[in-house]
Write a protein that holds these residues in place. Structure first.
Motif, PDB file in Angstrom:
ATOM      1  N   GLY A  19       0.786  -1.215   0.000  1.00  0.00           N
ATOM      2  CA  GLY A  19       0.000   0.000   0.000  1.00  0.00           C
ATOM      3  C   GLY A  19       0.821   1.270   0.000  1.00  0.00           C
ATOM      4  N   THR A  20       2.018   1.222   0.564  1.00  0.00           N
ATOM      5  CA  THR A  20       2.866   2.415   0.564  1.00  0.00           C
ATOM      6  C   THR A  20       3.340   2.779  -0.835  1.00  0.00           C
ATOM      7  OG1 THR A  20       4.806   1.060   1.077  1.00  0.00           O
ATOM      8  CG2 THR A  20       3.644   2.079   2.942  1.00  0.00           C
ATOM      9  N   GLU A  73      -0.906   9.334  -3.464  1.00  0.00           N
ATOM     10  CA  GLU A  73      -2.218   9.947  -3.335  1.00  0.00           C
ATOM     11  C   GLU A  73      -2.829  10.186  -4.714  1.00  0.00           C
ATOM     12  OE1 GLU A  73      -4.115  10.707  -0.412  1.00  0.00           O
ATOM     13  OE2 GLU A  73      -2.640   9.191   0.175  1.00  0.00           O
ATOM     14  N   ASP A 124      -2.770  -1.189   7.744  1.00  0.00           N
ATOM     15  CA  ASP A 124      -2.440   0.229   7.581  1.00  0.00           C
ATOM     16  C   ASP A 124      -3.049   0.790   6.298  1.00  0.00           C
ATOM     17  OD1 ASP A 124      -0.985   0.047   9.914  1.00  0.00           O
ATOM     18  OD2 ASP A 124       0.961  -0.111   8.905  1.00  0.00           O
ATOM     19  N   PHE A 125      -2.970   0.024   5.216  1.00  0.00           N
ATOM     20  CA  PHE A 125      -3.508   0.487   3.938  1.00  0.00           C
ATOM     21  C   PHE A 125      -5.028   0.625   4.008  1.00  0.00           C
ATOM     22  CE2 PHE A 125      -4.608  -0.410  -0.660  1.00  0.00           C
ATOM     23  CZ  PHE A 125      -4.158   0.819  -1.134  1.00  0.00           C
ATOM     24  N   SER A 126      -5.681  -0.339   4.644  1.00  0.00           N
ATOM     25  CA  SER A 126      -7.135  -0.254   4.760  1.00  0.00           C
ATOM     26  C   SER A 126      -7.551   0.979   5.548  1.00  0.00           C
ATOM     27  CB  SER A 126      -7.692  -1.518   5.420  1.00  0.00           C
ATOM     28  OG  SER A 126      -7.314  -1.598   6.792  1.00  0.00           O
ATOM     29  N   ARG A 127      -6.806   1.308   6.589  1.00  0.00           N
ATOM     30  CA  ARG A 127      -7.108   2.501   7.375  1.00  0.00           C
ATOM     31  C   ARG A 127      -6.902   3.769   6.530  1.00  0.00           C
ATOM     32  NH1 ARG A 127     -10.208   2.583  10.856  1.00  0.00           N
ATOM     33  NH2 ARG A 127      -9.174   0.874  11.989  1.00  0.00           N
ATOM     34  N   ARG A 128      -5.844   3.767   5.749  1.00  0.00           N
ATOM     35  CA  ARG A 128      -5.588   4.915   4.873  1.00  0.00           C
ATOM     36  C   ARG A 128      -6.726   5.104   3.879  1.00  0.00           C
ATOM     37  NH1 ARG A 128      -0.743   4.965   0.398  1.00  0.00           N
ATOM     38  NH2 ARG A 128      -1.154   7.046  -0.494  1.00  0.00           N
ATOM     39  N   LEU A 129      -7.197   4.010   3.279  1.00  0.00           N
ATOM     40  CA  LEU A 129      -8.301   4.093   2.329  1.00  0.00           C
ATOM     41  C   LEU A 129      -9.563   4.618   3.005  1.00  0.00           C
ATOM     42  CD1 LEU A 129      -7.845   0.726   0.392  1.00  0.00           C
ATOM     43  CD2 LEU A 129      -7.264   3.020  -0.435  1.00  0.00           C
ATOM     44  N   SER A 130      -9.841   4.105   4.184  1.00  0.00           N
ATOM     45  CA  SER A 130     -11.018   4.539   4.914  1.00  0.00           C
ATOM     46  C   SER A 130     -10.950   6.021   5.259  1.00  0.00           C
ATOM     47  CB  SER A 130     -11.182   3.715   6.187  1.00  0.00           C
ATOM     48  OG  SER A 130     -12.300   4.129   6.941  1.00  0.00           O
ATOM     49  N   ASP A 131      -9.803   6.459   5.740  1.00  0.00           N
ATOM     50  CA  ASP A 131      -9.643   7.843   6.165  1.00  0.00           C
ATOM     51  C   ASP A 131      -9.786   8.829   5.008  1.00  0.00           C
ATOM     52  OD1 ASP A 131      -9.276   6.978   8.742  1.00  0.00           O
ATOM     53  OD2 ASP A 131      -7.095   7.243   8.748  1.00  0.00           O
ATOM     54  N   ARG A 132      -9.399   8.373   3.802  1.00  0.00           N
ATOM     55  CA  ARG A 132      -9.464   9.284   2.650  1.00  0.00           C
ATOM     56  C   ARG A 132     -10.779   9.138   1.886  1.00  0.00           C
ATOM     57  NH1 ARG A 132      -8.038   8.486  -2.304  1.00  0.00           N
ATOM     58  NH2 ARG A 132      -6.503  10.183  -2.320  1.00  0.00           N
TER      59      ARG A 132
END
Length: 301
Positions: free
Chosen positions: A169-170, A174, A208-216
């Motif tokens: 995911g990193t 963006e 971590d990637f799933s959280r990033r997707l959710s947050d954005r």
């Protein structure tokens, strides 16, 4: 890919005379024939020097492609042009595409060539609400190529999706994520030790990637492969469900029952298939696992 005969080909739109394999469809759990054309109909990149090829790869102008298919009800909404890229950092014990694991085994394809194929199916996408899905392998192994492909599709007004484990995911900028309408996120396990046993890698990057997707605000469909004796433990499923329930943009969870459909590929590649004695999960187990997700108010297929 070897054709497996004797079952319905419902939901398939593909060229005649190409090989196929069966894939569980979340809506009704009826195996459907997925057809792959390999790279048939897609012109491979022309001859170039090693330096020229490397520069084109780094610029995202050329990618390593395994195959493509046109299919419905599997890789996102509507009819999808699904492009399988070569290369994956995971070594999942149940992988049904082990022939996509190495980038060097793919065919060099120019991004403009693939976008020409996308443009060809614009009427189909508009009629069905479909679009482009990039899978693998692991599409984030080739972020520059993936980014150019998604950008070109978006400029045509095409719905875009990737199917990913999230382990890399990193690698997703963006800008790349801005060009995505949907992520099919494969959460292989909820417990770190089970994830490592299943994939040979660590779980945390996926979380971590799933959280990033959710947050954005990026929409997600979560996929969980249910393998008896490997991923079916109650506590393991609870851990997946607990995490998924905290993600604001999850639209659905697909519980995919394990099957043996890809085993012949492992044999042809001379690879050791450790799940040869593992049977498909019983309906009662599948329903128990789906129930664990439903208990958290999630939409489950």
């Amino acid at each position: 890919m070897t054709a497996i005969l004797g079952a319905p080909a419902t939901g398939v739109v593909a060229p005649d005379g190409i090989n196929g394999f069966y894939e569980p469809v979340p809506e009704d759990n009826v195996p459907r024939l997925r057809r792959s054309a390999g790279t048939a109909g897609i012109e491979v990149a022309g001859e170039m020097s090693h330096a020229e090829h490397l520069a084109a790869v780094r610029a995202g102008e050329i990618g390593s492609m395994h195959s493509w298919e046109l299919v419905t009800a599997v890789d996102g909404p509507g009819t999808r042009l699904t492009v399988f890229l070569a290369g994956c950092p995971l070594r999942c014990l149940y992988c049904h595409n082990p022939d996509t694991l190495k980038m060097k085994d793919g065919e060099p394809v120019a991004v403009d060539t693939l976008l020409t194929r996308v443009r060809r199916y614009l009427p189909v996408f508009r009629a069905t609400g479909g679009g482009l899905t990039v899978s693998g392998g692991e599409p984030l192994m080739q972020p520059a190529f993936l980014g150019r492909l998604l950008r070109g599709a978006r400029e045509m007004g095409v719905h875009t999706t990737i199917d990913t484990s999230g382990f890399l995911g990193t690698h997703a900028s963006e800008a790349l994520l801005d060009d995505l309408d949907l992520v099919l996120l494969d959460v292989k396990s909820g417990l770190p030790e089970t994830y490592r046993r299943t994939t040979g890698r660590d779980l945390q990057p996926t979380l971590d990637f799933s959280r990033r997707l959710s947050d954005r605000g990026t929409a997600m469909w979560i996929r969980f492969v249910l393998v008896p004796g490997l991923t079916d433990a109650y506590d393991n499923v609870e851990a997946v469900a607990d995490h998924v329930a905290t993600l604001a943009t999850v639209q659905r969870v697909e519980v995919l029952p394990f099957h043996q459909m890809g085993r012949d590929k492992w044999d042809r590649l001379g690879m050791t298939y450790e799940l040869g004695d593992t049977a498909a999960p019983e309906p009662e187990l599948v329903e128990r696992v789906r129930g664990q997700f439903r208990e958290r108010g999630l939409t489950v297929y």
